[in-house]
Design a protein around this motif. Structure first.
Motif, PDB file in Angstrom:
ATOM      1  N   GLY A 124      11.604  -2.514   0.813  1.00  0.00           N
ATOM      2  CA  GLY A 124      10.190  -2.708   1.159  1.00  0.00           C
ATOM      3  C   GLY A 124       9.304  -2.171   0.044  1.00  0.00           C
ATOM      4  N   VAL A 125       8.072  -2.651   0.014  1.00  0.00           N
ATOM      5  CA  VAL A 125       7.132  -2.145  -1.002  1.00  0.00           C
ATOM      6  C   VAL A 125       6.814  -0.673  -0.743  1.00  0.00           C
ATOM      7  N   ASP A 126       6.892  -0.244   0.515  1.00  0.00           N
ATOM      8  CA  ASP A 126       6.715   1.189   0.795  1.00  0.00           C
ATOM      9  C   ASP A 126       7.655   2.023  -0.078  1.00  0.00           C
ATOM     10  N   ILE A 151       6.485   1.997  -3.676  1.00  0.00           N
ATOM     11  CA  ILE A 151       5.326   2.885  -3.897  1.00  0.00           C
ATOM     12  C   ILE A 151       5.820   4.333  -4.024  1.00  0.00           C
ATOM     13  N   PHE A 185      -4.971   1.199   1.484  1.00  0.00           N
ATOM     14  CA  PHE A 185      -3.720   1.320   2.233  1.00  0.00           C
ATOM     15  C   PHE A 185      -3.336   2.801   2.377  1.00  0.00           C
ATOM     16  N   TYR A 206      -0.518   5.362   0.122  1.00  0.00           N
ATOM     17  CA  TYR A 206      -0.603   5.873  -1.259  1.00  0.00           C
ATOM     18  C   TYR A 206      -0.830   7.395  -1.266  1.00  0.00           C
ATOM     19  N   CYS A 251      -4.994  -2.165  -4.789  1.00  0.00           N
ATOM     20  CA  CYS A 251      -4.461  -2.992  -3.712  1.00  0.00           C
ATOM     21  C   CYS A 251      -5.271  -4.290  -3.741  1.00  0.00           C
ATOM     22  N   ASN A 291      -6.177  -3.818   1.418  1.00  0.00           N
ATOM     23  CA  ASN A 291      -6.004  -3.577   2.847  1.00  0.00           C
ATOM     24  C   ASN A 291      -6.694  -2.241   3.136  1.00  0.00           C
ATOM     25  N   ASP A 311      -0.735  -3.611  -6.105  1.00  0.00           N
ATOM     26  CA  ASP A 311      -0.027  -3.907  -4.865  1.00  0.00           C
ATOM     27  C   ASP A 311      -0.528  -5.275  -4.388  1.00  0.00           C
ATOM     28  N   LEU A 313       0.573  -7.274  -1.986  1.00  0.00           N
ATOM     29  CA  LEU A 313       1.234  -7.654  -0.742  1.00  0.00           C
ATOM     30  C   LEU A 313       0.632  -8.885  -0.092  1.00  0.00           C
ATOM     31  N   TYR A 314      -0.693  -9.034  -0.248  1.00  0.00           N
ATOM     32  CA  TYR A 314      -1.388 -10.118   0.463  1.00  0.00           C
ATOM     33  C   TYR A 314      -1.911 -11.189  -0.486  1.00  0.00           C
ATOM     34  N   SER A 374       6.173  -8.342  -1.827  1.00  0.00           N
ATOM     35  CA  SER A 374       7.047  -8.089  -0.683  1.00  0.00           C
ATOM     36  C   SER A 374       7.336  -9.379   0.059  1.00  0.00           C
ATOM     37  N   ALA A 379       7.628  -9.080   3.287  1.00  0.00           N
ATOM     38  CA  ALA A 379       7.332  -8.639   4.652  1.00  0.00           C
ATOM     39  C   ALA A 379       6.316  -9.528   5.349  1.00  0.00           C
ATOM     40  N   LYS A 380       5.166  -9.745   4.732  1.00  0.00           N
ATOM     41  CA  LYS A 380       4.018 -10.250   5.473  1.00  0.00           C
ATOM     42  C   LYS A 380       3.933 -11.775   5.537  1.00  0.00           C
ATOM     43  N   ARG A 431      13.007  -5.272   5.446  1.00  0.00           N
ATOM     44  CA  ARG A 431      12.555  -4.468   4.314  1.00  0.00           C
ATOM     45  C   ARG A 431      13.028  -5.049   2.981  1.00  0.00           C
ATOM     46  N   MET A 432      12.144  -5.703   2.280  1.00  0.00           N
ATOM     47  CA  MET A 432      12.493  -6.202   0.949  1.00  0.00           C
ATOM     48  C   MET A 432      11.241  -6.278   0.096  1.00  0.00           C
TER      49      MET A 432
END
Ligand SMILES: Cc1ncc(COP(=O)(O)O)c(C=O)c1O
Length: 367
Positions: A96-98, A101, A122, A125, A167, A171, A197, A199-200, A225, A227-228, A236-237
Motif C-alpha cells: 500500500g502507499v501507506d 510513505i 492526508f 504524513y 498530495c 485529500n 502522492d 493516489l487520486y 496505488s 487501492a482506490k 494493499r498494493m
C-alpha cells in the motif's frame, strides 16, 4: 498481590506520537462513503485470478518477477503515456502507499529534519514524520477555494526542508497542482526529496509522470496505488516511482517480502484490465456531477475539486448528521478538528445509484 511491572518505554518520539486514527470496524454491509474507496469492487479478472491462486504458492515467499515491468507497461499505455522510458529499478513495490510513505520518511527523515506539506492534508504524513522525530511544517491552503499555496511553498522550500509531501489532488480538499508546478517546485529545491502522492490522479489526469525525466529531477518520487480506483484496498498494493537511487534507498528500509503473493496476483490482473478501472473512474465522475448538481440546486454549502470525494457543511451539527447517516446505513467522514474544514463532512463518491441513495437521505436530514 504484586504491583504490575511497568512495560518498557518506546523511543521518546513514539511515546509522544498520536497515531493515525482510522475507524476500522463496524463498516461491513454499510454504504461506505468514508474512505474514498472503490465502492463496487475490483475487475472480475482480479477475482478470477485470486480464485485460481495455486495452493503451493501459499507455502513459499512471494515472487515479484515482471510486476515492475507490468506497472511501467500500464503507464506507457495510458493516454498521456511516459515522455521518458522507465527501468524496472525505478519502481518500488509496497504494501500500500501507506507503507511507501512510511518507508520514504524512514529512509530520508532524521530527527529534527523538516517535513513540509500543506494543511489540511492526508492524515498519515504527520504521524510518520513524528515517528522519526521530524518537525512538520504545514502551509495552509489559500482561501477561498483551498488553492495550492504556491508562493508560500516556494518560500518555505528555501529554508531547506528534507522532504516535501504533495498530495495531488489533495485529500481532503481536492486541491489540484499542475505537473508544471510540481516540476518547478522540485527544480527549485534539488536537496529536498519532493514526494507526490498521486493516489487520486485518475480523477484529475494531473499526473507528473508523463512529463518528468527522473535523470533531470532525481529528487522527485511519485506514489501510486491500486487501492482506490482498481479496488484493491483490502489487498494493499502501492508503487513508488522515481530515480533508481531514491527507489533503492526507500526499498532498503522495507522488509524483503512485505508485499504478499495475493496482492501480486491481484495487481497483475488489475493492471491488465485497465478498461475496468477507466470505466469505474468515468462512472464516479458522472456521479460526482449528479451530486454537485443536486447540492447546488438545494443551496448547500460544499466544496468540490479533484478526487472521488467532496466536502459538505451540513446546516446542523456535522457530528449529528454523520450519526444520522450512519443510522441510515451510510458512512461519511467527519473532518472535525481539521484546520480550515472543521465542521464539514467528507463524502466519497461512488456510483450514480449510490450517490442517489446518499442524496435522498442527506436532503431529508437538511430540511
Ligand atoms: C492521499 C492518500 N495517500 C495514501 C493513502 C493510502 O493508500 P493505500 O491504500 O495505497 O495505502 C490514502 C488512503 O486514504 C490517501 O488518501
Amino acid at each position: 498481590m504484586t504491583a504490575p511491572t511497568p512495560s518498557p518505554s518506546a523511543r521518546p518520539d513514539v511515546e509522544r506520537l498520536r497515531g493515525y486514527s482510522a475507524p476500522l470496524e463496524g463498516r461491513r454491509g454499510l454504504l461506505r462513503l468514508d474512505f474514498n474507496e472503490n465502492t463496487i469492487g475490483p475487475s472480475p479478472a482480479v477475482v478470477e485470478a485470486l480464485r485460481a491462486f495455486p495452493a503451493d504458492q501459499i507455502a513459499v515467499y512471494p515472487e515479484y518477477d515482471g510486476l515492475r515491468e507490468a506497472v511501467i507497461g500500464n503507464l506507457q499505455d495510458s493516454p498521456a503515456g511516459l515522455a521518458h522510458a522507465l527501468l524496472p529499478q525505478q519502481v518500488g513495490l509496497f504494501n500500500g502507499v501507506d507503507a511507501a510513505i512510511h518507508a520514504v520518511i524512514h529512509a530520508y527523515g532524521a530527527s529534527g529534519d523538516t517535513l513540509l506539506t500543506t494543511s489540511p492534508t492526508f492524515g498519515y504524513y504527520a504521524p510518520c514524520a513524528g515517528m522519526q522525530g521530524m518537525v512538520v511544517e504545514a502551509v495552509p491552503h489559500e482561501l477561498p477555494g483551498f488553492r495550492f499555496p504556491l508562493e508560500a511553498m516556494r518560500a518555505a522550500l528555501q529554508r531547506g526542508p528534507k522532504i516535501l509531501m504533495l498530495c495531488n489532488p489533495n485529500n481532503p480538499t481536492g486541491t489540484r497542482l499542475s505537473a508544471e508546478h510540481v516540476l518547478l517546485l522540485a527544480s527549485s529545491a534539488p536537496d529536498t526529496l519532493v514526494v507526490v502522492d498521486e493516489l487520486y490522479e485518475a480523477f484529475t489526469g494531473d499526473s507528473v509522470l508523463p512529463h518528468v525525466d527522473f535523470a533531470e529531477h532525481a529528487n522527485l518520487l511519485v506514489l501510486r496505488s491500486l487501492a482506490k480506483t482498481a479496488g484493491l484496498a483490502g489487498l494493499r498494493m502501492g508503487f513508488a516511482i522515481g530515480s533508481a537511487e531514491v527507489v533503492d534507498r526507500v526499498c532498503r528500509v522495507s522488509g524483503p517480502y512485505d508485499v504478499n503473493s495475493f496482492a501480486v496476483t491481484a495487481a497483475f490482473a488489475a493492471l491488465s484490465d485497465q478498461a475496468y478501472t477507466d470505466h469505474y473512474v468515468a462512472e464516479v465522475l458522472r456521479a460526482r456531477n449528479y451530486l454537485v448538481t443536486e447540492l447546488t440546486r438545494s443551496g448547500a454549502v460544499f466544496h468540490v475539486d479533484g478526487g472521488n470525494y467532496l466536502l459538505v457543511w451540513p446546516r446542523f451539527s456535522a457530528q449529528q448528521v454523520e450519526q444520522q447517516l450512519r443510522d441510515a446505513g451510510i458512512l461519511v467522514r467527519s473532518m472535525a478538528g481539521k484546520p480550515q474544514i472543521d465542521g464539514s463532512l467528507r463524502v466519497s463518491i461512488g456510483t450514480q445509484e449510490q450517490m442517489q441513495r446518499f442524496w435522498e437521505c442527506y436532503r431529508k436530514l437538511e430540511r
